[in-house]
Design a protein around this motif. Structure first.
Motif, mmCIF file in Angstrom:
data_model
loop_
_atom_site.group_PDB
_atom_site.id
_atom_site.type_symbol
_atom_site.label_atom_id
_atom_site.label_comp_id
_atom_site.label_asym_id
_atom_site.label_seq_id
_atom_site.Cartn_x
_atom_site.Cartn_y
_atom_site.Cartn_z
ATOM 1 N N VAL A 47 31.522 20.912 -0.065
ATOM 2 C CA VAL A 47 31.890 19.279 -1.331
ATOM 3 C C VAL A 47 33.161 19.671 -2.208
ATOM 4 N N ASP A 48 34.265 19.258 -2.318
ATOM 5 C CA ASP A 48 35.546 19.333 -2.861
ATOM 6 C C ASP A 48 35.484 18.662 -3.676
ATOM 7 N N GLU A 49 36.821 18.846 -4.798
ATOM 8 C CA GLU A 49 36.850 17.687 -6.218
ATOM 9 C C GLU A 49 37.127 16.450 -5.951
ATOM 10 N N ASP A 50 36.923 16.069 -4.366
ATOM 11 C CA ASP A 50 37.684 14.796 -4.287
ATOM 12 C C ASP A 50 36.777 14.431 -3.408
ATOM 13 N N GLY A 51 35.306 14.606 -3.626
ATOM 14 C CA GLY A 51 34.488 14.334 -1.711
ATOM 15 C C GLY A 51 34.555 14.606 -0.008
ATOM 16 N N GLU A 52 35.459 15.795 -0.565
ATOM 17 C CA GLU A 52 35.783 15.945 1.254
ATOM 18 C C GLU A 52 34.446 17.357 1.115
ATOM 19 N N PHE A 53 34.299 17.279 2.319
ATOM 20 C CA PHE A 53 33.272 17.709 3.338
ATOM 21 C C PHE A 53 33.909 19.011 4.076
ATOM 22 N N ALA A 54 33.737 20.485 3.634
ATOM 23 C CA ALA A 54 34.209 21.791 4.846
ATOM 24 C C ALA A 54 33.338 21.689 5.419
ATOM 25 N N LEU A 55 34.174 21.681 6.656
ATOM 26 C CA LEU A 55 32.630 21.773 8.096
ATOM 27 C C LEU A 55 33.604 22.732 8.662
ATOM 28 N N LEU A 56 32.770 23.863 9.740
ATOM 29 C CA LEU A 56 33.330 24.501 10.932
ATOM 30 C C LEU A 56 32.563 24.632 11.865
ATOM 31 N N VAL A 61 28.179 28.349 19.305
ATOM 32 C CA VAL A 61 27.081 27.345 18.587
ATOM 33 C C VAL A 61 27.402 25.968 19.195
ATOM 34 N N SER A 62 28.434 25.663 19.167
ATOM 35 C CA SER A 62 29.207 24.359 20.330
ATOM 36 C C SER A 62 31.221 24.302 20.182
ATOM 37 N N SER A 63 31.173 24.227 20.907
ATOM 38 C CA SER A 63 32.741 23.470 20.946
ATOM 39 C C SER A 63 33.051 22.739 20.946
ATOM 40 N N GLU A 64 32.109 21.797 20.781
ATOM 41 C CA GLU A 64 31.875 19.905 20.674
ATOM 42 C C GLU A 64 31.932 19.585 18.920
ATOM 43 N N HIS A 65 31.157 20.124 18.335
ATOM 44 C CA HIS A 65 30.313 19.636 16.983
ATOM 45 C C HIS A 65 30.701 20.524 16.293
ATOM 46 N N TYR A 66 31.126 20.069 14.800
ATOM 47 C CA TYR A 66 31.209 20.394 13.413
ATOM 48 C C TYR A 66 30.587 21.662 13.049
ATOM 49 N N ALA A 145 32.120 14.052 12.566
ATOM 50 C CA ALA A 145 32.236 15.523 13.354
ATOM 51 C C ALA A 145 30.834 16.028 13.433
ATOM 52 N N LEU A 146 29.706 15.877 13.333
ATOM 53 C CA LEU A 146 28.479 16.402 13.386
ATOM 54 C C LEU A 146 27.790 16.069 14.267
ATOM 55 N N ARG A 147 26.382 16.593 15.221
ATOM 56 C CA ARG A 147 25.455 16.534 15.749
ATOM 57 C C ARG A 147 25.029 15.197 15.716
ATOM 58 N N GLU A 148 24.853 13.901 15.729
ATOM 59 C CA GLU A 148 23.938 13.339 15.439
ATOM 60 C C GLU A 148 22.851 13.988 15.122
ATOM 61 N N GLY A 149 21.825 13.820 14.631
ATOM 62 C CA GLY A 149 20.058 14.005 13.958
ATOM 63 C C GLY A 149 19.935 15.574 14.187
ATOM 64 N N SER A 150 21.020 16.187 13.949
ATOM 65 C CA SER A 150 21.111 17.899 13.823
ATOM 66 C C SER A 150 20.529 17.691 12.012
#
Ligand code: ZN
Length: 171
Positions: A47-56, A61-66, A145-150
């Motif tokens: 998480v950065d100082e603005d509350g944003e999330f860095a996802l990769l 693993v998946s070409s669909e989800h971060y 952006a994330l797989r639900e339930g992961s």
């Protein structure tokens, strides 16, 4: 993972009644219970100082989800240090602080994932070879952006809900 052999002497495990545990594998030679083995791993919501999330993204693993930063805790390393190391290695960001959030069993992979929030200073990514791409997400966009339930989804959701005391013991 259930133990079939003793990791110390190689003897075949026998089943034995061990108090509250009930029947479990036991080494008849070392006379020790053989507890289930699993790998200790970390997963970090960055998480950065603005509350944003860095996802990769990791295409294997998946070409669909971060996903979130994750990795195995090394012998002799604290889980916090593992989380900080993985954030630096995978994203090339400088961590400011690390806080434990919750742990998540992952029995399909014989893992216990220790979930952390790692705060970083916003900056450009310097990605490891294991990471195909990374992106900053506004708080209201991160879950999509994330797989639900992961585990990553549950960790980010818990951090987003952390202002709500009623959600404290939830996943
Ligand atoms: Zn043994």
């Amino acid at each position: 993972m259930r133990m079939k052999f003793c990791p110390e002497c190689g003897a075949g495990a026998v089943m034995k009644d061990i108090g509250d545990e009930g029947m479990m594998p036991f080494c008849p030679d070392c006379r020790k219970p053989l507890w289930d083995s699993f790998r200790t791993c970390i997963i970090a919501a960055v998480v950065d100082e603005d509350g944003e999330f860095a996802l990769l993204r990791q295409n294997y693993v998946s070409s669909e989800h971060y996903v979130c930063v994750a990795g195995v805790v090394k012998a002799g390393e604290s889980a916090e240090d593992a989380a900080l190391r993985e954030v630096s290695e995978e994203l090339g960001l400088a961590p400011v602080s690390v806080h434990f959030v919750r742990s998540y069993p992952y029995p399909e992979k014989d893992m216990l994932m220790l979930g952390f929030r790692v705060d970083v200073r916003k900056g450009g990514f310097r990605l490891s070879k294991e990471v195909d791409s990374a992106e900053w997400f506004m708080p209201d966009k991160a879950l999509n952006a994330l797989r639900e339930g992961s585990i990553a989804y549950r960790l980010v959701r818990k951090i987003l809900r952390s202002a709500d005391p009623a959600a404290d013991v939830s996943e």
